[in-house]
Structure formats: structure tokens, C-alpha cells
Design an enzyme around this catalytic site. Sequence first.
Site, PDB file in Angstrom:
ATOM      1  N   TYR A   1      15.934  -2.121  14.865  1.00 27.75           N
ATOM      2  CA  TYR A   1      15.701  -2.117  13.412  1.00 27.75           C
ATOM      3  C   TYR A   1      16.862  -2.803  12.682  1.00 27.75           C
ATOM      4  CZ  TYR A   1      14.818  -0.408   8.673  1.00 27.75           C
ATOM      5  OH  TYR A   1      14.594  -0.345   7.314  1.00 27.75           O
TER       6      TYR A   1
ATOM      7  N   ALA B   1       0.797  -1.232   0.000  1.00 26.56           N
ATOM      8  CA  ALA B   1       0.000   0.000   0.000  1.00 26.56           C
ATOM      9  C   ALA B   1       0.824   1.274   0.000  1.00 26.56           C
ATOM     10  CB  ALA B   1      -0.944  -0.005   1.206  1.00 26.56           C
TER      11      ALA B   1
ATOM     12  N   GLY C   1       7.212  -3.437   6.352  1.00 29.57           N
ATOM     13  CA  GLY C   1       8.164  -3.214   7.427  1.00 29.57           C
ATOM     14  C   GLY C   1       7.830  -1.924   8.140  1.00 29.57           C
TER      15      GLY C   1
END
Length: 255
Positions: A153, A10, A71
Site C-alpha cells: 500500500y 461511490a 483505491g
Amino acid sequence: MSTIAVTGSASGIGAAVCLRLEAAGHTLIRVDRVNADIEADLSTPEGRQLAVTQTLKLCNNKLDAVVCCAGVGVTAPSSGLIASVNYFGVTEYIDGLQDTLAQSGTGNAVIIGSVAASSQVANPHAIAAAMLENDEAKACQIAEACQAPHIVYAASKYAATVYGRRTAVSWGKQGMRLNIIAPGAVETPLHQASMDDPRFGEAVKNFVAPLGRAGLPDEIAAGVEFLVSDQARFINGTVLFIDGGMDAMIRADQF
Ligand code: NAD
């Protein structure tokens, strides 16, 4: 033409991947939290299972490739979420689809990792170790205690890259391939959010690749289109840095 499932479809890199692959004539199955063929939350085991089940249904058990773009970045609401989406949201989705990919004959997958995976903070880190042991509760617990989202991360991207390379070895025996793309800074909402964050903004803005700019989502999508194609049929387990030279700048003497 192939049937390809894309997570994170998206926005940002995932959206650019979908545009490019659709323009090339492939059939896409888009997976995201909203605005997708399959709306599923990849941060939870239930959401990942839903994504797998619905993907198998939509592809009619004929799937040629999977591209994992979904992510979250350093501005995510919690560090546990970074661990859950960036590692387990990748591995459980790919694992759930691998039997069907195997039937394709040329089944393959691409994981969007990050140049952050090769930074000093990522390897070896207890969070990455817990991920690679497939222990989500432990990974999330260490991640929350660590109080440094940039380390979580980097560790998540390091672990996803190692998972990808290990999987490439086992898949290769069946004629399947798995590769990783490691982008540097790319102009997306995720990158903008980190530049706008008072904790990380200055560091992110000052961390500029040798080419002197951030990448565009389509420049990452071009790499994906190549890796899923037959032109890349002998490429397996590779980490393709699309980063304007950032990895070379960070560790010029290592490869
Ligand atoms: P983005 O925020 O534009 O897109 C990420 C997409 O993932 C969004 O559509 C979002 O809804 C989806 N997503 C997030 N959490 C999800 C969940 N729990 N379930 C389902 N979908 C979820 O970000 P982007 O920059 O396009 O990032 C794509 C990938 O590229 C990420 O894995 C990111 O870590 C990686 N990456 C980005 C950069 C960069 O500078 N933009 C650099 C290196 C790596």
C-alpha cells in the site's frame, strides 16, 4: 462551471468530493465499480480502457479536471489488487484523458495519495520501481511475494505520488496542472476495515495524528475543491498533506 470526472465516487472520500463539487455547480462524471455513471473495474486494463472511453463519451470531449479517489487498502483480497488499483488505476485513467484535459486550457488532475507514501517502507521499494517502469505484471508479482500489504500500500501511494509529480512537470508546459493530496487517517469504510482487521487494527488505532482524531471525508474534499479551482492556478506538482499533522509527526526534520 467545470466538468469533472471523479473515480471512487461511490464511497468515502470520493463520495464527499462529488457532494462538494456538485453543490458548487460543477458537472460530474462518477466512476466506480458500482453505483456510478460509469461502472468500470480500474484493477484491469480493460476496465480502465472502458472508464476512459466512457468518460470521453459522457463529457463530449470537454473535460476540465480529473480526481482519482478510487483505491483499496491493506485489507484488500490480494496485494496485487492494491498495486493494480492504487497505481495503474490512477495512471492509465489520467494518461487516457490527458489529451482532452489539454484542450480545456486549464485542465488539471488531483490524485488522492496517502501520508503512507512518505513512510520509510515506501521509498525506495522494488514494487514502486516496477510501477514507475509501468510494468504491472512485475509490480503485482513482487507485491504478492512480499506478503506485507501495508508495504505494498505504501509503495503504491509513493509511486502514484512520484508519477503525479513527474506528470506535473511535463503538463506544466501546456498550462496543465497535477497535484496530490496525502490524507492521514480519514473516517471511511476503508479506514474502518483496517481498524477491524486483526493484523493491522491495533497499529492503526494507535497511530493518531497530533490533532488527536481522524479526518472527515469532507475535510479532504475541501482540499480537492480548492486544488481543481482557479484559486489554485499557480499550484502544480504539490503534495498537500491533509493529515492532522501526521506527516510532520513522522518526519518533523525533513521536508
Ligand atoms: P472507500 O473504500 O470508502 O472508497 C474507495 C472507493 O474506490 C470505493 O467506492 C470503491 O468501490 C472504489 N474502488 C475500489 N477499487 C476499485 C476498482 N477496482 N475499480 C473502481 N473503483 C474501485 O475508501 P476511502 O477511504 O474513501 O479511499 C479513497 C482514497 O483515499 C483511496 O485511494 C485511499 O487509498 C485514500 N486514502 C484513504 C485514507 C483513509 O484513512 N480513509 C487515508 C489515506 C488515503
